[in-house]
Design a protein around this motif. Structure first.
Motif, PDB file in Angstrom:
ATOM      1  N   ASN A  42       0.800  -1.224   0.000  1.00  0.00           N
ATOM      2  CA  ASN A  42       0.000   0.000   0.000  1.00  0.00           C
ATOM      3  C   ASN A  42       0.833   1.275   0.000  1.00  0.00           C
ATOM      4  O   ASN A  42       0.291   2.375   0.100  1.00  0.00           O
ATOM      5  N   GLY A  43       2.143   1.139  -0.096  1.00  0.00           N
ATOM      6  CA  GLY A  43       2.999   2.308  -0.205  1.00  0.00           C
ATOM      7  C   GLY A  43       3.216   3.067   1.098  1.00  0.00           C
ATOM      8  O   GLY A  43       3.542   4.245   1.084  1.00  0.00           O
ATOM      9  N   ILE A  44       3.054   2.389   2.231  1.00  0.00           N
ATOM     10  CA  ILE A  44       3.239   3.018   3.541  1.00  0.00           C
ATOM     11  C   ILE A  44       4.674   2.833   4.029  1.00  0.00           C
ATOM     12  O   ILE A  44       5.246   3.712   4.660  1.00  0.00           O
ATOM     13  N   VAL A  45       5.261   1.660   3.724  1.00  0.00           N
ATOM     14  CA  VAL A  45       6.582   1.297   4.223  1.00  0.00           C
ATOM     15  C   VAL A  45       7.496   0.929   3.055  1.00  0.00           C
ATOM     16  O   VAL A  45       7.074   0.261   2.115  1.00  0.00           O
ATOM     17  N   ASN A  46       8.751   1.382   3.143  1.00  0.00           N
ATOM     18  CA  ASN A  46       9.803   0.952   2.214  1.00  0.00           C
ATOM     19  C   ASN A  46      10.559  -0.191   2.856  1.00  0.00           C
ATOM     20  O   ASN A  46      10.793  -0.189   4.062  1.00  0.00           O
ATOM     21  N   ARG A  47      10.967  -1.146   2.036  1.00  0.00           N
ATOM     22  CA  ARG A  47      11.796  -2.256   2.513  1.00  0.00           C
ATOM     23  C   ARG A  47      13.039  -2.307   1.654  1.00  0.00           C
ATOM     24  O   ARG A  47      12.957  -2.369   0.428  1.00  0.00           O
ATOM     25  N   VAL A  48      14.197  -2.284   2.300  1.00  0.00           N
ATOM     26  CA  VAL A  48      15.470  -2.399   1.592  1.00  0.00           C
ATOM     27  C   VAL A  48      16.186  -3.628   2.134  1.00  0.00           C
ATOM     28  O   VAL A  48      16.427  -3.738   3.332  1.00  0.00           O
ATOM     29  N   GLN A  52      23.800  -9.648   2.276  1.00  0.00           N
ATOM     30  CA  GLN A  52      24.977  -9.881   3.109  1.00  0.00           C
ATOM     31  C   GLN A  52      24.696 -10.980   4.103  1.00  0.00           C
ATOM     32  O   GLN A  52      23.556 -11.408   4.263  1.00  0.00           O
ATOM     33  N   ILE A  53      25.726 -11.420   4.776  1.00  0.00           N
ATOM     34  CA  ILE A  53      25.577 -12.429   5.821  1.00  0.00           C
ATOM     35  C   ILE A  53      26.128 -11.819   7.096  1.00  0.00           C
ATOM     36  O   ILE A  53      27.272 -11.377   7.112  1.00  0.00           O
ATOM     37  N   PRO A  54      25.349 -11.768   8.173  1.00  0.00           N
ATOM     38  CA  PRO A  54      23.950 -12.183   8.261  1.00  0.00           C
ATOM     39  C   PRO A  54      23.057 -11.235   7.471  1.00  0.00           C
ATOM     40  O   PRO A  54      23.421 -10.093   7.220  1.00  0.00           O
ATOM     41  N   PRO A  55      21.891 -11.728   7.079  1.00  0.00           N
ATOM     42  CA  PRO A  55      20.972 -10.893   6.286  1.00  0.00           C
ATOM     43  C   PRO A  55      20.598  -9.607   7.019  1.00  0.00           C
ATOM     44  O   PRO A  55      20.521  -9.575   8.243  1.00  0.00           O
ATOM     45  N   LYS A  56      20.392  -8.576   6.241  1.00  0.00           N
ATOM     46  CA  LYS A  56      20.012  -7.289   6.822  1.00  0.00           C
ATOM     47  C   LYS A  56      18.876  -6.704   5.990  1.00  0.00           C
ATOM     48  O   LYS A  56      18.940  -6.680   4.762  1.00  0.00           O
ATOM     49  N   VAL A  57      17.826  -6.251   6.691  1.00  0.00           N
ATOM     50  CA  VAL A  57      16.695  -5.604   6.049  1.00  0.00           C
ATOM     51  C   VAL A  57      16.377  -4.348   6.837  1.00  0.00           C
ATOM     52  O   VAL A  57      16.385  -4.365   8.062  1.00  0.00           O
ATOM     53  N   GLU A  58      16.144  -3.256   6.136  1.00  0.00           N
ATOM     54  CA  GLU A  58      15.758  -2.011   6.792  1.00  0.00           C
ATOM     55  C   GLU A  58      14.393  -1.576   6.288  1.00  0.00           C
ATOM     56  O   GLU A  58      14.085  -1.724   5.107  1.00  0.00           O
ATOM     57  N   TYR A  59      13.610  -1.038   7.213  1.00  0.00           N
ATOM     58  CA  TYR A  59      12.288  -0.526   6.886  1.00  0.00           C
ATOM     59  C   TYR A  59      12.239   0.953   7.217  1.00  0.00           C
ATOM     60  O   TYR A  59      12.845   1.394   8.190  1.00  0.00           O
ATOM     61  N   LYS A  64       4.134   8.870   1.923  1.00  0.00           N
ATOM     62  CA  LYS A  64       2.725   8.585   2.241  1.00  0.00           C
ATOM     63  C   LYS A  64       2.599   8.086   3.675  1.00  0.00           C
ATOM     64  O   LYS A  64       1.696   8.492   4.417  1.00  0.00           O
ATOM     65  N   GLY A  65       3.506   7.214   4.107  1.00  0.00           N
ATOM     66  CA  GLY A  65       3.488   6.698   5.468  1.00  0.00           C
ATOM     67  C   GLY A  65       3.716   7.785   6.500  1.00  0.00           C
ATOM     68  O   GLY A  65       3.135   7.763   7.585  1.00  0.00           O
ATOM     69  N   LYS A  66       4.575   8.740   6.163  1.00  0.00           N
ATOM     70  CA  LYS A  66       4.864   9.830   7.093  1.00  0.00           C
ATOM     71  C   LYS A  66       3.642  10.707   7.346  1.00  0.00           C
ATOM     72  O   LYS A  66       3.559  11.355   8.382  1.00  0.00           O
ATOM     73  N   THR A  67       2.688  10.681   6.437  1.00  0.00           N
ATOM     74  CA  THR A  67       1.466  11.464   6.665  1.00  0.00           C
ATOM     75  C   THR A  67       0.639  10.889   7.813  1.00  0.00           C
ATOM     76  O   THR A  67      -0.262  11.557   8.319  1.00  0.00           O
ATOM     77  N   LEU A  68       0.950   9.663   8.246  1.00  0.00           N
ATOM     78  CA  LEU A  68       0.258   9.054   9.391  1.00  0.00           C
ATOM     79  C   LEU A  68       0.804   9.541  10.730  1.00  0.00           C
ATOM     80  O   LEU A  68       0.172   9.318  11.769  1.00  0.00           O
ATOM     81  N   MET A  69       1.968  10.169  10.746  1.00  0.00           N
ATOM     82  CA  MET A  69       2.597  10.582  11.996  1.00  0.00           C
ATOM     83  C   MET A  69       1.697  11.470  12.863  1.00  0.00           C
ATOM     84  O   MET A  69       1.621  11.249  14.074  1.00  0.00           O
TER      85      MET A  69
END
Length: 88
Positions: A42-48, A52-59, A64-69
Motif C-alpha cells: 500500500n505504499g506506507i513502508v519501504n523495505r530495503v 549480506q551475511i547475516p541478512p540485513k533488512v531495513e524498513y 505517504k506513510g509519514k502522513t500518518l505521523m
C-alpha cells in the motif's frame, strides 16, 4: 499488550502512553510485523534488503506513510491524557 495484560501490571509498572492507547482501542501494535507486506504493497513502508551475511533488512516510512505521523502522535497524546483517568 491486551487490556487484560495491562490490568495485571503491578502498581509500579506502567504502559508507555502509546501502548496504553492501543490497548484501550483494541488495536494490535505487534501485528505490524505480520502486516508488513501489506504496508509495503500500500505504499506506507519501504523495505530495503541488503545481500549480506547475516541478512540485513531495513524498513522506513514512505512519504505517504509519514502522513500518518500526526495521527499516531495524537493517539500517544490521548494515552498520556487518559491513562491515569482510566485506572480510577
Amino acid at each position: 499488550m491486551s487490556k487484560q495484560q495491562s490490568q495485571s501490571l503491578g502498581k509500579d509498572q506502567k504502559l508507555a502512553p502509546f501502548d496504553y492507547t492501543v490497548s484501550i482501542i483494541g488495536g494490535k501494535w505487534k501485528m505490524l510485523s505480520t502486516q508488513r507486506s501489506e504496508l509495503e504493497k500500500n505504499g506506507i513502508v519501504n523495505r530495503v534488503e541488503y545481500p549480506q551475511i547475516p541478512p540485513k533488512v531495513e524498513y522506513s516510512l514512505t512519504p505517504k506513510g509519514k502522513t500518518l505521523m500526526p495521527i499516531l502522535e495524537q493517539k500517544c497524546k490521548w494515552g498520556v491524557h487518559n491513562q491515569e483517568k482510566c485506572k480510577k
